[in-house]
Design an enzyme around this catalytic site. Structure first.
Site, PDB file in Angstrom:
ATOM      1  N   ASP A   2      29.548  21.971  32.966  1.00 62.17           N
ATOM      2  CA  ASP A   2      30.728  21.432  32.284  1.00 62.17           C
ATOM      3  C   ASP A   2      30.473  21.420  30.782  1.00 62.17           C
ATOM      4  OD1 ASP A   2      28.965  19.293  31.951  1.00 62.17           O
ATOM      5  OD2 ASP A   2      29.804  18.203  33.643  1.00 62.17           O
ATOM      6  N   ASP A  39      30.912  19.125  27.426  1.00 66.89           N
ATOM      7  CA  ASP A  39      31.225  17.819  26.854  1.00 66.89           C
ATOM      8  C   ASP A  39      31.395  17.969  25.346  1.00 66.89           C
ATOM      9  OD1 ASP A  39      30.933  16.299  29.301  1.00 66.89           O
ATOM     10  OD2 ASP A  39      28.800  16.778  29.141  1.00 66.89           O
ATOM     11  N   ASP A  45      19.622  11.017  26.051  1.00 68.87           N
ATOM     12  CA  ASP A  45      18.346  10.825  26.742  1.00 68.87           C
ATOM     13  C   ASP A  45      17.250  11.787  26.288  1.00 68.87           C
ATOM     14  OD1 ASP A  45      19.776  12.849  27.983  1.00 68.87           O
ATOM     15  OD2 ASP A  45      19.667  12.027  30.005  1.00 68.87           O
TER      16      ASP A  45
HETATM   17  P1  ATP Z   1      24.684  18.605  33.628  1.00 62.38           P
HETATM   18  O1  ATP Z   1      24.227  19.999  33.540  1.00 62.38           O
HETATM   19  O2  ATP Z   1      24.290  17.958  34.901  1.00 62.38           O
HETATM   20  O3  ATP Z   1      26.123  18.381  33.272  1.00 62.38           O
HETATM   21  P2  ATP Z   1      24.205  17.078  31.237  1.00 62.38           P
HETATM   22  O4  ATP Z   1      22.979  16.971  30.389  1.00 62.38           O
HETATM   23  O5  ATP Z   1      25.425  17.660  30.601  1.00 62.38           O
HETATM   24  O6  ATP Z   1      23.782  17.844  32.539  1.00 62.38           O
HETATM   25  P3  ATP Z   1      25.880  14.824  31.802  1.00 62.38           P
HETATM   26  O7  ATP Z   1      25.671  13.769  32.833  1.00 62.38           O
HETATM   27  O8  ATP Z   1      27.041  15.747  31.888  1.00 62.38           O
HETATM   28  O9  ATP Z   1      24.507  15.629  31.765  1.00 62.38           O
HETATM   29  O10 ATP Z   1      25.898  14.062  30.398  1.00 62.38           O
HETATM   30  C1  ATP Z   1      26.231  14.702  29.181  1.00 62.38           C
HETATM   31  C2  ATP Z   1      25.308  14.235  28.061  1.00 62.38           C
HETATM   32  O11 ATP Z   1      25.428  12.819  27.882  1.00 62.38           O
HETATM   33  C3  ATP Z   1      23.825  14.462  28.331  1.00 62.38           C
HETATM   34  O12 ATP Z   1      23.417  15.740  27.966  1.00 62.38           O
HETATM   35  C4  ATP Z   1      23.198  13.405  27.448  1.00 62.38           C
HETATM   36  O13 ATP Z   1      23.186  13.802  26.111  1.00 62.38           O
HETATM   37  C5  ATP Z   1      24.176  12.242  27.588  1.00 62.38           C
HETATM   38  N1  ATP Z   1      23.782  11.347  28.705  1.00 62.38           N
HETATM   39  C6  ATP Z   1      24.240  11.380  29.982  1.00 62.38           C
HETATM   40  N2  ATP Z   1      23.695  10.413  30.733  1.00 62.38           N
HETATM   41  C7  ATP Z   1      22.867   9.733  29.919  1.00 62.38           C
HETATM   42  C8  ATP Z   1      22.011   8.609  30.094  1.00 62.38           C
HETATM   43  N3  ATP Z   1      21.888   7.996  31.281  1.00 62.38           N
HETATM   44  N4  ATP Z   1      21.319   8.172  29.007  1.00 62.38           N
HETATM   45  C9  ATP Z   1      21.459   8.787  27.815  1.00 62.38           C
HETATM   46  N5  ATP Z   1      22.225   9.845  27.594  1.00 62.38           N
HETATM   47  C10 ATP Z   1      22.928  10.328  28.620  1.00 62.38           C
HETATM   48 MG    MG Z   2      27.321  17.866  31.445  1.00 62.79          MG
END
Ligand code: ATP
Ligand code: MG
Length: 424
Positions: A55, A57, A134
């Site tokens: 996705d 963001d 994170d």
């Molecule tokens: P995915 O490929 O699973 O979507 P992602 O890194 O994009 O991985 P998401 O859960 O979509 O993970 O979250 C988007 C962003 O928000 C992360 O990349 C991170 O920067 C931030 N984030 C999400 N969850 C947390 C958390 N628990 N603590 C700190 N930052 C977070």
């Molecule tokens: Mg994501």
């Protein structure tokens, strides 16, 4: 704060061709309205690694109400920290206003006694937004204004070296949100990254913090982990880092007892999930829970058999008890727990290869899941007869051939019965 490193367009591989059209539309519209608009998180990370992002963001300095005014198809969600969801058919683009980092937000009352983060609802700027993310590799921004990548935390080097490193003090960050430990395992498994020793060290001791996470959040997180296409590796890492026992206590107990058949079965089940995901085939959470809890349920049923009148009653009790214990750690939505039960109940019916009962099994709407499950048991050596081959073969036959096999004495094969319409 250190100046960020800006990696210009000609020095990185992110092309707009690989960014989702709707995400681009949102970025441009925010930019044209005078706001900052950047892609952030897993989207940027995955594009830099030449993976297809799950996705996209978006982060911006526009406040939620301002975002809503720009997009007709926009809903604001969340009470504490409002996020904008912009809808394009079934696709949702999530837009978040920059949040204040640790320094800007008033720290009083922001954490509870155990260090868990309570409030994270102060709007800020990009300089603050970086520090609440994170891992360094999740804190890269792609700026639509000049197509550069903005790196505040040395993330490009970590991408290069395939290292997962928490931003800030690792123990503090895990205490703020223990789910970050599961995210570490998920990204390590999925991306094949190594967790930096400093970020890894506290995990072995802090697993118990997962006990305070709501079961519904763990459900979401566990699905992401086991449906990432790297479930086998995910399980290995969870066990290695002493986290698995907090998620699936009964399963961990059986694995620790060294049960070779169940270990082989679970590995085979996760391998098959990984294969299906990597081939783009559909999967159901029910299969995961059915596999994880299969041996714990059987052991429990053995105990109940000593007191219950029938095997079926013992199994019913065992199922209720095992699922009841499990959902205290991780919730299982009812629509899936009923399928878990079906998969389990159907297992003993594969022994019956005759007549109407076998036909009913073939036509059961959970036949396919139960059959896949049974073949994994066979692969692991739990079933030693030819059930898997037999039920594989019969599926390749015509209805008449099947009938001849199931009811050899019958002269003319029964025609497939059409269901009578229900009368009111
Ligand atoms: P995915 O490929 O699973 O979507 P992602 O890194 O994009 O991985 P998401 O859960 O979509 O993970 O979250 C988007 C962003 O928000 C992360 O990349 C991170 O920067 C931030 N984030 C999400 N969850 C947390 C958390 N628990 N603590 C700190 N930052 C977070
Ligand atoms: Mg994501």
């Amino acid at each position: 704060m250190a100046e960020p490193k800006r990696i210009p367009r000609n020095e990185h591989c992110i092309s707009r061709d690989n960014i989702d059209d709707n995400a681009l539309k949102v970025l441009y519209r925010l930019q044209h309205a005078g706001f900052r608009a950047l892609l952030v998180g897993g989207g940027v990370r995955d594009l830099l690694l030449n993976h297809v992002p799950k996705d996209f963001d978006i982060a911006t300095d526009a406040h939620p109400e301002q975002i809503k005014k720009l997009f007709g198809n926009c809903w604001l969600i969340g009470r504490r920290f409002r996020l904008a969801h912009i809808f394009y058919g079934r696709e949702i683009i999530e837009v978040a206003t920059f949040r204040a980092g640790h320094d800007e937000a008033d720290d009083d009352g922001r954490h509870d006694d155990s260090g868990r983060i309570l409030r994270d609802n102060v709007y800020g700027n990009i300089e603050g937004d970086v520090w609440r993310r994170d891992f360094t590799v999740n804190a890269l921004y792609y700026d639509i204004a000049d197509f550069s990548v903005v790196d505040y935390v040395g993330a490009m080097a970590d991408i290069e070296n395939r290292v997962l490193r928490l931003i800030g003090d690792p123990e503090t960050r895990y205490r703020e949100d223990p789910v970050r430990m599961l995210r570490a395992v998920r990204f390590a498994a999925k991306l094949g990254f190594t967790i930096h020793p400093d970020s890894l060290a506290p995990i072995q001791q802090l697993g118990h913090l997962l006990e305070d996470i709501p079961p519904s959040r763990l459900y979401e997180e566990i699905l992401k982990l086991f449906h990432s296409g790297q479930a086998v590796r995910g399980l290995e890492l969870l066990r290695q880092y002493n986290l698995f026992g907090y998620l699936f206590p009964a399963t961990e107990k059986v694995l620790q007892s060294g049960d070779p058949v169940f270990t082989r079965f679970l590995t085979a089940a996760l391998e098959s999930t990984d294969k299906r995901i990597n081939e783009g085939k559909p999967i159901t959470p029910a299969f995961l829970f059915a596999a994880m809890l299969w041996q714990p349920m059987q052991l429990q049923a053995e105990i109940y058999k000593q007191t219950e009148e029938t095997t079926s009653l013992a199994m019913q009790k065992a199922i209720a008890s095992v699922l009841g214990d499990q959902i205290r750690a991780i919730s299982i939505p009812r629509r899936f727990s009923t399928v878990v039960r079906d998969i389990w109940y159907l297992q003993h019916r594969f022994n019956n290869r005759h007549g109407r009962r076998a036909r009913a099994l073939l036509e059961h709407n959970k036949f396919r899941a139960a059959y896949d499950f049974m073949c994994l048991r066979s692969k692991a050596g739990e079933i030693t007869d030819d059930s898997c081959e037999w039920w594989t073969n019969i599926q390749g036959m015509t209805f008449e051939q099947q009938e001849r096999l199931l009811s050899p004495g019958k002269k003319s094969p029964r025609k497939r019965s059409k269901k009578k319409p229900k009368s009111d």
